[in-house]
Design an enzyme around this catalytic site. Sequence first.
Site, PDB file in Angstrom:
ATOM      1  CB  CYS A  78      -0.917   0.002   1.227  1.00 21.13           C
ATOM      2  SG  CYS A  78      -1.870   1.523   1.439  1.00 21.13           S
ATOM      3  CB  CYS A  87      -1.298  -1.690   7.875  1.00 21.66           C
ATOM      4  SG  CYS A  87      -2.726  -2.431   7.060  1.00 21.66           S
ATOM      5  CB  CYS A 167      -8.311   0.777   2.355  1.00 21.77           C
ATOM      6  SG  CYS A 167      -7.670  -0.266   3.696  1.00 21.77           S
ATOM      7  CD  GLN A 280     -13.625 -13.345  15.338  1.00 24.06           C
ATOM      8  OE1 GLN A 280     -12.724 -12.544  15.094  1.00 24.06           O
ATOM      9  NE2 GLN A 280     -13.860 -13.799  16.560  1.00 24.06           N
ATOM     10  CD  GLU A 330     -22.239 -11.703  24.009  1.00 26.35           C
ATOM     11  OE1 GLU A 330     -22.000 -10.501  24.253  1.00 26.35           O
ATOM     12  OE2 GLU A 330     -21.351 -12.529  23.720  1.00 26.35           O
ATOM     13  CG  ASP A 357     -21.691  -8.387  34.226  1.00 26.09           C
ATOM     14  OD1 ASP A 357     -20.696  -8.581  33.487  1.00 26.09           O
ATOM     15  OD2 ASP A 357     -21.688  -7.565  35.162  1.00 26.09           O
ATOM     16  CG  ASP A 378     -14.004 -15.572  21.165  1.00 22.07           C
ATOM     17  OD1 ASP A 378     -12.951 -14.941  21.365  1.00 22.07           O
ATOM     18  OD2 ASP A 378     -14.665 -15.466  20.115  1.00 22.07           O
ATOM     19  CB  CYS A 404      -8.700 -10.601  20.592  1.00 21.88           C
ATOM     20  SG  CYS A 404      -9.655  -9.925  21.964  1.00 21.88           S
TER      21      CYS A 404
END
Length: 449
Positions: A78, A87, A167, A280, A330, A357, A378, A404
């Site tokens: 890029c 990035c 992009c 995702q 959740e 919660d 997750d 993550c």
Amino acid sequence: MSKRRRKVLPKEPVRCEIETLSHDGRGIARADGKTQFVDGALPGETVMAKMVRTRSRFDELRTTEVLEAAPDRQQPPCEFADLCGGCSLQHMSADAQIRFKENTLREHFAHFGGIEPEQWVAPMRSPDSLGYRRKARLGVRYVKARESVLVGFREKRNSFLTDIDRCVVLDPRIGERIEPLRELLHGMAAFDRIAQVEVACGDDTAAMVFRNMDDLVPDDREKLIAFGQAHDLHIYLQPKGPDTVHRIWPESGGRDDERLTYRMDEFDLTMAFHPMDFTQVNAGINRNMVHRAVEWLDVQPGERVLDLFCGLGNFTLPLARKGGQVVGVEGDDAMVVRGRENARLNDLSNVEFHGADLHGDFTGQSWAKEGFDKILIDPPRSGAEEICKYLTAFGANRIVYVSCNPATLARDAGVMVRNGYRLVQAGVMDMFPHTTHVESIALFERSAD
């Protein structure tokens, strides 16, 4: 009282010998007893770099010239890579990016958890390193001095928006439409009253959600609709909070109609989601990640499975396809509703969704009083330290943790090991190529008594 005088930065670039990389992808050098963090530099390189910020213990610099390049250096795909904050590693080869992420995970396991997996699994590489990103939030800013509208990501370590016209990491349905989007916004009466544009892509449909701070005049609405028609995009407005998001093109048949979808063919599933829902960003990695999680849990018919932080059912429904009784939990009530919708859409009756919660005390809820054979977790970046202390009470013999944030995964892994689990396998997943973001997956098994 006098104001603190701002330090005058050197105007000329300085020579830096790069020793290693920081966890945020900057080269690390040392000079005069201070650490230097150098954007755009790689280990083993000699670069010229301009000072952009100085502190008592460290300086921050930006590479202006590479005098001696490392073997891992590549030409960024890029043209905006040096400036754009979307990035941070485009100047690094794909293999080097993977090694960097693996080393980051290893270091965090050692530092925060004091542990190491029994087996490191091969990294999960993205099928595509360009055009992979299906979700993003694009900033919008009218620059009066230039009489133009900018759309995109912030500059590196700066609040200014980068001046881009495309992009290459965004899904092409979005990434190739940045310049037309700028022209659209510049031609609207509300050119300075659109705060941001959320973009989301399903398998067959791409959408843009415009955050309009004021009601739009009819002509602006017509321009947005015409833009959607011309570029095959669904167009949404968000005049206030998330609950006010509504579609204006194509005409909406109600909120249930305002869905995008993606397929998981391995499990014969169609997943529906609203453009503002969490999903995702990398479809290829997501498919491979779900496959690995399901494979590692190895659910057998009749087993009870718990999916914590389940979202819209991205793992829950594939696990249910294996024949177990699956419970998804959740914290976002809207996502609980979405999970139930997806279960009905795919005709699955061996799954249930609950709201809770998960950072508070959930032990009094009915689902939490039951035992489970397998667990998938997750969590968000903050991790799940308190939950990990409680997992032994569920009696699960196998747990898959999708992360993550390597720091909170390592911390939580330490908690689980101290509570009777073995860290059997772990590895990184390149969910965000060209960035320092480290996604990982780990398998825990209950230790033999």
